[in-house]
Design a protein around this motif. Structure first.
Motif, short mmCIF file in Angstrom:
data_model
loop_
_atom_site.label_atom_id
_atom_site.label_comp_id
_atom_site.label_asym_id
_atom_site.label_seq_id
_atom_site.Cartn_x
_atom_site.Cartn_y
_atom_site.Cartn_z
N SER A 55 20.64 -4.26 10.72
CA SER A 55 21.41 -5.51 10.76
C SER A 55 22.53 -5.49 9.74
O SER A 55 23.68 -5.84 10.03
CB SER A 55 20.47 -6.69 10.51
N ILE B 132 25.38 -3.00 10.73
CA ILE B 132 26.30 -3.47 11.76
C ILE B 132 27.17 -4.62 11.23
O ILE B 132 28.36 -4.70 11.53
CB ILE B 132 25.53 -3.86 13.02
N CYS C 76 21.25 4.99 10.20
CA CYS C 76 21.70 4.05 11.22
C CYS C 76 22.74 4.67 12.13
O CYS C 76 22.74 4.44 13.34
CB CYS C 76 22.27 2.79 10.55
N TYR D 171 30.52 -5.53 21.42
CA TYR D 171 30.16 -6.07 20.11
C TYR D 171 29.87 -7.57 20.20
O TYR D 171 28.96 -8.08 19.54
CB TYR D 171 31.27 -5.82 19.09
N LEU E 149 26.42 -7.91 21.60
CA LEU E 149 25.45 -7.54 20.58
C LEU E 149 25.25 -8.68 19.58
O LEU E 149 24.12 -9.03 19.23
CB LEU E 149 25.90 -6.27 19.87
N ARG F 131 21.92 -11.05 18.96
CA ARG F 131 21.34 -11.21 17.63
C ARG F 131 21.16 -12.68 17.28
O ARG F 131 20.12 -13.09 16.76
CB ARG F 131 22.22 -10.52 16.60
N GLU G 37 15.32 -7.64 14.54
CA GLU G 37 16.70 -7.19 14.71
C GLU G 37 16.79 -5.68 14.86
O GLU G 37 17.64 -5.17 15.60
CB GLU G 37 17.54 -7.65 13.52
N PHE H 86 18.80 -3.82 17.98
CA PHE H 86 19.93 -2.91 17.84
C PHE H 86 19.62 -1.53 18.41
O PHE H 86 20.45 -0.93 19.09
CB PHE H 86 20.33 -2.80 16.37
#
Length: 496
Positions: A277, A280, A317, A402, A405, A409, A426, A430
Motif C-alpha cells: 500500500s 503504490i 514490491c 490506477y 486500483l 482500495r 490491501e 494489490f
C-alpha cells in the motif's frame, strides 16, 4: 498529492506478542508466501470465506469468477512462543484449504512449516581506522567477504537505526544496524554495529528481525558478548552439505512437492502489513510505469539515501508487479531477481545479470549506465535506453488502471471500517490486481497466437486493458521478450 515520506510506519513496525497463540493467530496479518512456493489455480481464502471481488483494470473480470489467485501456500500467522528466534514475529501457518486437499495423508506441520535454515550469524562493526569489518561470526570458516559493506549501508553514520536485506552469492541476508553515541575519542563519539544472518531463503528472515534488533543494541552496550548469538546459531543453523574446505558454497536444493515443480513460481517475501500500500501510494500513477518495466524483465535500480530498509521492501514490491500464474508463461525469459541492497562491490555480479531489481545508497551507480535499464531516484523514474523512453509516458489506459486500483482500495477500506470485513487486506488486493492484469494480457496473447489468424488488433489490445497507440512500443517489446509469434496491427500499421 503523492506521499513524500517513506519513514512511517514500516521502519517503526514491531509486533507485540499477544497473551496466547490463539489470540496471536487472530491479530497477526497474514504474511505472503515464499518465493519457492508455487502458484496454483485456487483461492487463498480460508474455509468459509468468499474471495474478494477484485476487478482488474479495464477488462471487467474478477476474482469471484476466476481461478487465478494467490499461491496455494498463502499463509496466516501466529506468534512464535519459543522466544528463540522471532520474539513475537509471525510463524508460517496454513490458512485452511490448500495442499491438505491434494495430499490428505500429510499433516499441516509436514506441509507448511518452513524449517530454520540459518547458514551464518555475524557481527559487523565500523572502526574509525579500518572502516567496516567482520567482528565475529559463526561458523568461523564461512566466506563472508563483502558482507561487512552490505550490512552497514553507505551513509548510515547519519542515522540511528536501519535494517537491510541483501544477497550474498546464493544466500540472502538480513542485518539490523544501530548507531549509538558514546563518550569516546577513539570512536569519535559514535559506535556503529550491525548484527545479521544468512539463509537460503529470504522469506524466513523476517522471523528474526526482532531478535537482531535486540542483539545489535546489546552489542553496542556490551561489546564482545556473543553467547546469545552462539546459542541462536546452534538452535537455528542449517544442515547443508559442506565443500571440502568446510565452506558452504553450493546453492541449496529446494524441498518442494512434485506437483509444485511444474507450476510457475511466484516471487514473495514476508513483510509487515502496509508495505505494498505504501509502495503504490509513494509512486502514485507512476506505479504503472514500473509495472511495465518489471513485466519486461528490465534491470531496475532504486536509489535512496539511508535508511534503506523500507527501500528493500520496494525491491520486493516491484518484483510482485510482474507475477504471472498462467502455466508456461515466462519460461523463456530471465527471472526477475531481487538483489535488495547493493554497493560497488556488487558491480561484477550485476554485469552478468539480465534482469534484476535492486536498491542502493551510492549515487555513483547513476553513472554506471551499463549496469541498469531503469533508474529510480525518489519518485523519479527514468531510463537512458532510447527504445524505452516511450514507456515513461502515462497514457489514458494507465491512468484508468490506477484509478480502478485506487477505487478498489477505497472500497476495501470502507468495507473493513463499516462492515468489519477483514477477510482480505490491501496486500491481497494489490497482488491480485496486477497478477490478474498480467494473466489477462498473456491469456489473450496466447489465444491469438494459437488462432488461425495470429493478428493482434486494437480490440484485443483494449481487452487487455492497454492503449492501442500509447502502449504500442510496450506491446512490441513484450512480444519480443516473451517470444510470442503474433502480428500487431493497429491503424493499418503492421509490425511483427
Amino acid at each position: 498529492m503523492v506521499k513524500q515520506s517513506d519513514r512511517a510506519p514500516l521502519l517503526d513496525w514491531e509486533e507485540i506478542p499477544p497473551a496466547d497463540a490463539s489470540q496471536a493467530a487472530q491479530q497477526q496479518h497474514p504474511p505472503l508466501p515464499s518465493r519457492e512456493e508455487k502458484v496454483a489455480p485456487k483461492s487463498s481464502q480460508p474455509h468459509g470465506r468468499r474471495p474478494p471481488a477484485v476487478t482488474a483494470a479495464g477488462t471487467g473480470w474478477s476474482t469471484a469468477a476466476t481461478t487465478v489467485t494467490h499461491s496455494p501456500e498463502s499463509s496466516a500467522t501466529a506468534a512464535d512462543p519459543s522466544g528463540t528466534g522471532s520474539s513475537g514475529r509471525p510463524r508460517t501457518k496454513p490458512p485452511g484449504p490448500g495442499r491438505n486437499a491434494i495430499f490428505p495423508g500429510l499433516s499441516s506441520r509436514d506441509q507448511w512449516e518452513e524449517k530454520d535454515q540459518i547458514v551464518a550469524v555475524f557481527v559487523v562493526t565500523f572502526g574509525t581506522r579500518s572502516g567496516n569489518m567482520i567482528e565475529w561470526c559463526l561458523p568461523h570458516d564461512i566466506n563472508l567477504d563483502g558482507v561487512e559493506f552490505k550490512s552497514i549501508a553507505s551513509g548510515s553514520h547519519r542515522i540511528t537505526s536501519d535494517f537491510i536485506y541483501f544477497r550474498k552469492g546464493c544466500y540472502f541476508g538480513l542485518a539490523c544496524f544501530a548507531n549509538m553515541p558514546v563518550d569516546s575519542e577513539l570512536e569519535r563519539g559514535a559506535r556503529m554495529k550491525s548484527v545479521g544472518i544468512l539463509s537460503p531463503s529470504y522469506t524466513l528472515l523476517y522471523r528474526y528481525m526482532h531478535f537482531l534488533e535486540n542483539q545489535v543494541r546489546h552489542q553496542l552496550k556490551c561489546p564482545g558478548q556473543y553467547s546469545p548469538l552462539e546459542a541462536f546459531y546452534e538452535d537455528k543453523k542449517a544442515v547443508l552439505p559442506p565443500t571440502g574446505n568446510g565452506l558452504v558454497t553450493a546453492c541449496p536444493t529446494w524441498s518442494v512437492t512434485t506437483i509444485n515443480r511444474c507450476m510457475h513460481p511466484e516471487m514473495k517475501i514476508t513483510h509487515p502489513a502496509g508495505c505494498m500500500s505504501q509502495f503504490i501510494q509513494f509512486f502514485g500513477e507512476h506505479i504503472m510505469v514500473l509495472w511495465k518495466f518489471a513485466l519486461l524483465r528490465k534491470r531496475v535500480l532504486i536509489f535512496s539515501p539511508p535508511p534503506i530498509g523500507v527501500v528493500c521492501y520496494r525491491v520486493y514490491c516491484c518484483c510482485c508487479l510482474a507475477n504471472v500464474s498462467l502455466p508456461g508463461i515466462g519460461v523463456s525469459v530471465p527471472e526477475l531477481r531481487p538483489f535488495f541492497y547493493i554497493n560497488i562491490a556488487d558491480i561484477p555480479a550485476l554485469e552478468t545479470e539480465l534482469s534484476y531489481v535492486a536498491c542502493t545508497t551510492e549515487k555513483i551507480f547513476e553513472e554506471k549506465k551499463e549496469l541498469y535499464d531503469v533508474y529510480v531516484d525518489n519518485q523519479n523514474v527514468k531510463t537512458h535506453r532510447s527504445h524505452l523512453q516511450p514507456l515513461l509516458r502515462l497514457n489514458a489506459a494507465d491512468k484508468e488502471k490506477y484509478r480502478k486500483l485506487s477505487e478498489q482500495r477505497q472500497m476495501l477500506l470502507y468495507t473493513q471500517e463499516v462492515d468489519g470485513d477483514c477477510t482480505t487486506n490491501e496486500e491481497d488486493l494489490f497482488i491480485l490486481f496486477f497478477m490478474e492484469l498480467n494473466n489477462r494480457i498473456f491469456q489473450i496473447l496466447s489465444d491469438v497466437a494459437g488462432s488461425t489468424d495470429p493478428t493482434l488488433t486494437s480490440e484485443h489490445v483494449r481487452a487487455m486493458g492497454l492503449d492501442p497507440q500509447g502502449d504500442r512500443f510496450f506491446l512490441l517489446d513484450l512480444l519480443d521478450v516473451y517470444q510470442i509469434d503474433v502480428a500487431l496491427v493497429i491503424d493499418n500499421l503492421c509490425c511483427s
